[in-house]
Design a protein around this motif. Structure first.
Motif, PDB file in Angstrom:
ATOM      1  N   TRP A 170      14.884   9.894 -22.990  1.00 22.55           N
ATOM      2  CA  TRP A 170      15.885  10.785 -23.289  1.00 22.55           C
ATOM      3  C   TRP A 170      16.649  11.775 -24.196  1.00 22.55           C
ATOM      4  O   TRP A 170      16.544  12.828 -24.462  1.00 22.55           O
ATOM      5  CB  TRP A 170      17.739  10.639 -22.110  1.00 22.55           C
ATOM      6  N   GLU A 171      16.577  10.057 -24.938  1.00 24.04           N
ATOM      7  CA  GLU A 171      16.705  10.278 -26.313  1.00 24.04           C
ATOM      8  C   GLU A 171      16.089  11.575 -27.430  1.00 24.04           C
ATOM      9  O   GLU A 171      16.005  12.134 -27.633  1.00 24.04           O
ATOM     10  CB  GLU A 171      16.726   9.149 -27.182  1.00 24.04           C
ATOM     11  N   THR A 172      14.377  11.093 -26.720  1.00 26.17           N
ATOM     12  CA  THR A 172      13.159  12.557 -27.520  1.00 26.17           C
ATOM     13  C   THR A 172      13.234  13.322 -26.408  1.00 26.17           C
ATOM     14  O   THR A 172      12.567  14.113 -26.616  1.00 26.17           O
ATOM     15  CB  THR A 172      12.293  11.312 -27.142  1.00 26.17           C
ATOM     16  N   ARG A 173      13.918  13.894 -25.423  1.00 25.43           N
ATOM     17  CA  ARG A 173      14.023  14.961 -24.730  1.00 25.43           C
ATOM     18  C   ARG A 173      12.473  15.052 -24.076  1.00 25.43           C
ATOM     19  O   ARG A 173      11.900  16.158 -24.005  1.00 25.43           O
ATOM     20  CB  ARG A 173      14.247  16.365 -25.595  1.00 25.43           C
ATOM     21  N   GLY A 174      12.456  14.437 -23.510  1.00 25.69           N
ATOM     22  CA  GLY A 174      10.962  14.584 -22.812  1.00 25.69           C
ATOM     23  C   GLY A 174       9.702  13.916 -23.746  1.00 25.69           C
ATOM     24  O   GLY A 174       8.408  13.744 -23.092  1.00 25.69           O
ATOM     25  N   ARG A 175       9.567  13.812 -24.876  1.00 20.88           N
ATOM     26  CA  ARG A 175       8.503  13.793 -25.981  1.00 20.88           C
ATOM     27  C   ARG A 175       7.581  13.524 -25.907  1.00 20.88           C
ATOM     28  O   ARG A 175       7.944  11.546 -25.712  1.00 20.88           O
ATOM     29  CB  ARG A 175       9.060  14.419 -27.790  1.00 20.88           C
ATOM     30  N   ALA A 176       6.322  13.051 -25.966  1.00 23.62           N
ATOM     31  CA  ALA A 176       5.646  11.939 -25.618  1.00 23.62           C
ATOM     32  C   ALA A 176       5.292  10.893 -27.063  1.00 23.62           C
ATOM     33  O   ALA A 176       5.500  11.316 -27.883  1.00 23.62           O
ATOM     34  CB  ALA A 176       3.865  12.228 -25.373  1.00 23.62           C
ATOM     35  N   LEU A 177       5.696   9.329 -26.490  1.00 20.81           N
ATOM     36  CA  LEU A 177       5.628   8.340 -27.938  1.00 20.81           C
ATOM     37  C   LEU A 177       4.537   7.774 -27.985  1.00 20.81           C
ATOM     38  O   LEU A 177       3.550   8.443 -26.559  1.00 20.81           O
ATOM     39  CB  LEU A 177       7.112   7.710 -27.863  1.00 20.81           C
ATOM     40  N   ASP A 178       4.126   6.901 -28.793  1.00 19.85           N
ATOM     41  CA  ASP A 178       2.997   6.714 -28.430  1.00 19.85           C
ATOM     42  C   ASP A 178       3.053   5.382 -27.668  1.00 19.85           C
ATOM     43  O   ASP A 178       4.229   4.501 -27.260  1.00 19.85           O
ATOM     44  CB  ASP A 178       2.430   5.062 -30.185  1.00 19.85           C
ATOM     45  N   PRO A 179       2.673   5.291 -26.891  1.00 20.64           N
ATOM     46  CA  PRO A 179       2.337   4.154 -25.386  1.00 20.64           C
ATOM     47  C   PRO A 179       2.695   3.187 -25.772  1.00 20.64           C
ATOM     48  O   PRO A 179       2.826   2.122 -25.219  1.00 20.64           O
ATOM     49  CB  PRO A 179       0.583   5.186 -24.879  1.00 20.64           C
ATOM     50  N   VAL A 180       1.750   2.359 -27.048  1.00 23.92           N
ATOM     51  CA  VAL A 180       1.579   1.191 -27.564  1.00 23.92           C
ATOM     52  C   VAL A 180       2.980   0.696 -27.801  1.00 23.92           C
ATOM     53  O   VAL A 180       2.966  -0.666 -27.550  1.00 23.92           O
ATOM     54  CB  VAL A 180      -0.086   0.770 -28.508  1.00 23.92           C
ATOM     55  N   TRP A 181       3.350   1.665 -28.080  1.00 16.40           N
ATOM     56  CA  TRP A 181       4.611   0.797 -28.717  1.00 16.40           C
ATOM     57  C   TRP A 181       5.749   1.230 -27.850  1.00 16.40           C
ATOM     58  O   TRP A 181       6.840   0.551 -27.501  1.00 16.40           O
ATOM     59  CB  TRP A 181       5.604   1.607 -29.955  1.00 16.40           C
ATOM     60  N   SER A 182       5.665   1.950 -26.966  1.00 16.14           N
ATOM     61  CA  SER A 182       6.862   2.566 -25.948  1.00 16.14           C
ATOM     62  C   SER A 182       6.686   1.165 -24.620  1.00 16.14           C
ATOM     63  O   SER A 182       7.373   1.003 -24.122  1.00 16.14           O
ATOM     64  CB  SER A 182       6.198   3.544 -25.162  1.00 16.14           C
ATOM     65  N   LEU A 183       5.306   0.507 -24.632  1.00 17.42           N
ATOM     66  CA  LEU A 183       5.053  -0.032 -23.630  1.00 17.42           C
ATOM     67  C   LEU A 183       6.063  -1.550 -24.559  1.00 17.42           C
ATOM     68  O   LEU A 183       6.997  -2.182 -23.695  1.00 17.42           O
ATOM     69  CB  LEU A 183       3.784  -0.709 -24.060  1.00 17.42           C
TER      70      LEU A 183
END
Length: 297
Positions: A170-183
């Motif tokens: 929601w904060e990023t409006r659905g933008r893809a983030l780095d998957p390693v950090w997101s995990l």
């Protein structure tokens, strides 16, 4: 911490050469990630709420070329700091102890909740802070937006990888983030608390008017935590030595490359015409070198 530990190490592995230490004090043990030349100006990095010291991984290479960097896991936040503090006074006393790693005043950088910690400390011990950079700081110059509180409630009530991920999307409006950090961010929400998370009080106007530390307030135009224009205007009205900058099209957690406009104001006083140039619209995962140079240089 079965899954959390390898996720933490996976993000940490993206740092350049780094020293990992556990610093003991009267309040407990603090995890510190350090890098850069020992003789370089010291720069202390404080992550946002729910994040760890590893979050600066994409900034570390640039920062450690010019500074002696120390990134901290914060009390009450996920990570490996096990510190017991009860209020803002004890939080500042803890940071007094930690900053003994530097024998000169430091550049202090804080993102989001880390911005509140950094500002609170600068008000407590201005002689120990050379310069200050607050990256989309919360609870410093205004409260949370009602919509943000509404979306954050599930994380507060039922912290989990799912609820943390939903807030992040929601904060990023659905933008893809780095998957390693997101995990790691999602797993961090499920970790047992290592201490109290101190979040009060908000700095008083009279305190802010007396702060003489040169300060950069860097805001994300699409931040959903607060009204960015009001936060910037309040900072300029109250802080005597402040520059505010807005990164256009940036969110608080934005991992997207691209061009953005930077709108800068030097305060206090009437806002000048915005200064503009192309910059990547990424708050914490990219190019904090610019902010750090403003802090320490």
């Amino acid at each position: 911490m079965t899954e959390f530990a390898p996720a933490y190490e996976a993000v940490l592995a993206r740092w350049p050469e780094v020293e990992v230490t556990s610093m003991a004090s009267s309040y407990g043990t603090t995890r510190v990630l350090s890098g850069g030349p020992a003789e370089a100006p010291p720069l202390v990095l404080l992550p946002g709420g729910g994040a760890t010291a590893t979050v600066w991984f994409a900034n570390a290479a640039a920062l450690t070329r010019e500074f002696r960097v120390h990134a901290l896991d914060l009390p009450g936040n996920p990570g490996y700091t096990a510190v017991s503090v009860r209020d803002a006074g004890e939080l500042c006393a803890w940071l007094d102890d930690v900053l003994s790693i530097a024998d000169v005043p430091v550049g202090l950088v804080g993102h989001s909740y880390g911005g509140w910690v950094a500002l609170t400390y600068a008000l407590h011990a201005p002689d120990r802070v050379r310069r200050l950079a607050l990256l989309d700081p919360t609870q410093c110059f205004g409260g949370f937006a009602p919509a943000y509180v509404l979306h954050a409630l599930p994380v507060l009530m039922r912290p989990s990888r799912r609820t943390a991920g939903a807030l992040l999307r929601w904060e990023t409006r659905g933008r893809a983030l780095d998957p390693v950090w997101s995990l790691l961010y999602g797993l961090a929400a499920e970790q047992p608390s290592t201490g109290k998370l101190v979040t009060r009080p908000r700095p008083a106007a009279d305190q802010l008017r007396q702060l003489r530390v040169p300060t950069l307030v860097l805001l994300a135009e699409r931040s959903r935590a607060h009204d960015v224009d009001k936060v910037g205007a309040t900072a300029r009205r109250l802080l005597p030595h402040v520059t505010t900058t807005v990164l256009s099209r940036a969110t608080r957690h934005d991992d997207r490359h691209g061009a953005g406009r930077r709108r800068g104001h030097a305060g206090p006083g009437p806002d000048p015409q915005p200064a503009r140039r192309n910059v990547p619209p990424r708050l914490y995962l990219n190019r904090r070198r610019e902010a750090a140079v403003a802090v320490v240089g």
